[in-house]
Design a protein around this motif. Structure first.
Motif, short mmCIF file in Angstrom:
data_model
loop_
_atom_site.label_atom_id
_atom_site.label_comp_id
_atom_site.label_asym_id
_atom_site.label_seq_id
_atom_site.Cartn_x
_atom_site.Cartn_y
_atom_site.Cartn_z
N ASP A 2 0.65 -1.27 0.14
CA ASP A 2 0.23 -0.01 -0.13
C ASP A 2 1.04 1.10 0.18
O ASP A 2 1.77 1.39 0.88
CB ASP A 2 -0.78 0.10 1.29
CG ASP A 2 -1.93 -1.26 1.24
OD1 ASP A 2 -2.60 -1.33 0.35
OD2 ASP A 2 -2.02 -1.82 2.22
N GLN A 3 0.47 2.19 -0.81
CA GLN A 3 1.39 3.39 -1.05
C GLN A 3 0.15 4.61 -0.78
O GLN A 3 -0.80 4.89 -1.02
CB GLN A 3 1.88 3.57 -2.17
CG GLN A 3 3.04 2.42 -2.61
CD GLN A 3 4.24 2.78 -1.82
OE1 GLN A 3 4.65 3.75 -1.46
NE2 GLN A 3 4.92 1.61 -1.44
N PRO A 4 0.91 5.73 -0.08
CA PRO A 4 0.05 6.84 0.19
C PRO A 4 -0.04 7.73 -0.71
O PRO A 4 0.90 7.74 -1.77
CB PRO A 4 0.76 7.66 1.52
CG PRO A 4 2.33 7.13 1.21
CD PRO A 4 1.96 5.67 0.67
N VAL A 33 -10.57 -2.13 15.11
CA VAL A 33 -10.95 -3.56 14.87
C VAL A 33 -9.99 -4.44 14.25
O VAL A 33 -9.37 -5.11 14.64
CB VAL A 33 -12.27 -3.64 14.35
CG1 VAL A 33 -12.58 -5.23 14.07
CG2 VAL A 33 -13.54 -2.86 15.13
N GLU A 34 -9.43 -3.64 13.27
CA GLU A 34 -8.35 -4.51 12.32
C GLU A 34 -6.91 -4.71 13.13
O GLU A 34 -6.35 -5.59 13.08
CB GLU A 34 -8.44 -3.83 11.00
CG GLU A 34 -7.29 -4.34 10.11
CD GLU A 34 -7.54 -5.88 9.44
OE1 GLU A 34 -6.96 -6.44 8.65
OE2 GLU A 34 -8.72 -6.03 9.76
N VAL A 45 -5.04 -2.41 4.81
CA VAL A 45 -5.63 -1.14 4.49
C VAL A 45 -6.95 -1.55 3.65
O VAL A 45 -7.81 -0.86 3.69
CB VAL A 45 -4.80 -0.27 3.74
CG1 VAL A 45 -5.33 1.08 3.19
CG2 VAL A 45 -3.55 0.36 4.72
N ASP A 46 -7.03 -2.25 2.95
CA ASP A 46 -8.19 -2.67 2.09
C ASP A 46 -9.36 -2.83 3.06
O ASP A 46 -10.37 -2.53 2.69
CB ASP A 46 -7.84 -3.64 1.14
CG ASP A 46 -7.14 -3.19 -0.10
OD1 ASP A 46 -7.22 -2.06 -0.48
OD2 ASP A 46 -6.39 -4.13 -0.84
N GLU A 47 -9.03 -3.80 4.23
CA GLU A 47 -9.92 -4.30 4.80
C GLU A 47 -10.42 -3.13 5.76
O GLU A 47 -11.72 -2.98 6.01
CB GLU A 47 -9.44 -5.38 5.83
CG GLU A 47 -10.44 -5.94 6.69
CD GLU A 47 -11.62 -6.63 6.04
OE1 GLU A 47 -12.73 -6.66 6.83
OE2 GLU A 47 -11.52 -7.08 5.15
N ILE A 48 -9.82 -2.34 6.25
CA ILE A 48 -9.96 -1.20 6.96
C ILE A 48 -11.01 -0.13 6.01
O ILE A 48 -11.95 0.13 6.69
CB ILE A 48 -8.75 -0.23 7.64
CG1 ILE A 48 -8.09 -1.14 8.52
CG2 ILE A 48 -9.33 1.03 8.08
CD1 ILE A 48 -6.86 -0.55 8.85
N ALA A 49 -10.74 0.06 4.98
CA ALA A 49 -11.63 1.07 3.99
C ALA A 49 -12.68 0.20 3.66
O ALA A 49 -13.77 1.10 4.03
CB ALA A 49 -10.57 1.13 2.79
N ALA A 50 -12.86 -0.89 3.59
CA ALA A 50 -14.18 -1.66 3.25
C ALA A 50 -14.95 -1.55 4.60
O ALA A 50 -16.16 -1.06 4.26
CB ALA A 50 -13.93 -3.03 2.88
N ARG A 51 -14.37 -1.77 5.75
CA ARG A 51 -15.15 -1.90 6.87
C ARG A 51 -15.89 -0.44 7.07
O ARG A 51 -16.78 -0.28 7.79
CB ARG A 51 -14.23 -2.29 7.96
CG ARG A 51 -15.07 -2.57 9.25
CD ARG A 51 -14.01 -2.87 10.51
NE ARG A 51 -13.46 -3.90 10.20
CZ ARG A 51 -13.88 -5.30 10.56
NH1 ARG A 51 -14.86 -5.36 11.27
NH2 ARG A 51 -13.03 -6.35 10.24
N ALA A 52 -14.88 0.56 6.67
CA ALA A 52 -15.51 1.93 7.09
C ALA A 52 -16.16 2.64 6.01
O ALA A 52 -16.87 3.60 6.01
CB ALA A 52 -13.98 3.00 7.16
N GLY A 53 -16.53 1.85 4.99
CA GLY A 53 -17.29 2.30 3.74
C GLY A 53 -16.60 3.37 2.87
O GLY A 53 -17.23 4.37 2.62
N ALA A 54 -15.31 3.38 3.01
CA ALA A 54 -14.54 4.07 2.37
C ALA A 54 -13.58 3.75 1.45
O ALA A 54 -13.82 2.82 0.84
CB ALA A 54 -13.73 5.21 3.49
N ASN A 55 -12.60 4.62 0.86
CA ASN A 55 -11.60 3.96 0.09
C ASN A 55 -10.49 4.46 0.40
O ASN A 55 -9.99 5.46 1.35
CB ASN A 55 -11.79 4.75 -1.63
CG ASN A 55 -11.88 6.02 -1.74
OD1 ASN A 55 -10.83 6.78 -1.36
ND2 ASN A 55 -12.90 6.79 -2.08
N LYS A 56 -9.47 3.69 -0.35
CA LYS A 56 -7.88 3.91 0.19
C LYS A 56 -7.49 5.46 0.12
O LYS A 56 -6.64 5.95 0.82
CB LYS A 56 -7.03 2.94 -0.47
CG LYS A 56 -7.28 1.42 0.09
CD LYS A 56 -6.22 0.41 -0.04
CE LYS A 56 -5.80 0.35 -1.68
NZ LYS A 56 -4.79 -0.48 -2.04
#
Length: 219
Positions: A2-4, A33-34, A45-56
């Motif tokens: 993952d890159q910022p 949680v993650e 990061v993909d899992e965090i974004a998906a759980r939050a309903g956001a994007n990376k």
């Protein structure tokens, strides 16, 4: 890997709308949680974004990197504990009652928040490399040490505590005797063949923690 996105710091400095703040909080909640489940290295990061309903991209815009997000989650976790601790208002209590309340609070807080224990354990795996970057967490602990110092001094004047007790040592002791129990709850329960997470076991441990600390402080 993952890159910022480019220039995340300037993006994080832009004032945010209530909707954006709500998204940011959802990311923090999802990250807690993650991270608690998988640590910094194993968290996705993909899992965090998906759980939050956001994007990376949004996540990186708000927090800069996964490591920066980890530190923000840590700071928030410490902050929540300090906020609850301050609400105890122990300065108006007799010193032995004040100390009892602090011991009970720390034990019960740890038992109620296994995610806090998980975060601390993971940060210790990293030898506090990320926490060392935080002036915020260090500042949170100074008032707590001052509170303990006042309780100890009042107790010494009243003759219920011995004099000369280091408040930092006192804090490590009253937190440590509860933290070890909760951090090792599953292994200890297996070893001793009993459910140490059950309320009677928690009550017994809580009473023991109070007895140990007050016994140590007696003149």
């Amino acid at each position: 890997m993952d890159q910022p996105i480019a220039d995340p710091l300037s993006a994080r400095a832009i004032p945010r709308s209530p909707r954006a703040e709500a998204t940011r909080q959802r990311i923090l909640d999802a990250a807690l949680v993650e991270f608690a489940a998988n640590g910094l290295a194993g968290a996705r990061v993909d899992e965090i974004a998906a759980r939050a309903g956001a994007n990376k991209r949004m996540l990186y815009a708000y927090f800069g990197s996964k490591e920066d997000l980890w530190l923000t989650v840590l700071e928030a976790a410490y902050g929540r504990k300090r906020e609850e601790e301050r609400s105890l208002a122990v300065d108006g209590l007799p010193p032995d009652e004040a100390m009892t309340r602090l011991v009970r609070f720390n034990f019960r807080y740890t038992a109620r928040h296994p995610e806090f224990v998980a975060l601390l354990n993971q940060e210790n795996v990293h030898r506090a490399a990320y926490l060392a970057r935080s002036a915020e967490v260090r500042a949170l602990y100074s008032p707590m040490v001052d509170t303990l110092r006042r309780v100890l001094e009042r107790g010494a004047v009243a003759g219920v505590f011995r004099a000369g007790v280091d408040p930092v040592q006192a804090y490590v002791t009253l937190v440590g005797i509860g933290h070890f129990y909760v951090a090792n709850l599953h292994t200890l329960s297996t070893i001793f063949g009993t459910d140490l997470a059950a309320e009677p076991a928690l009550e017994a441990r809580e009473a023991h923690c109070v007895e140990v600390v007050l016994g140590w402080l007696r003149p």
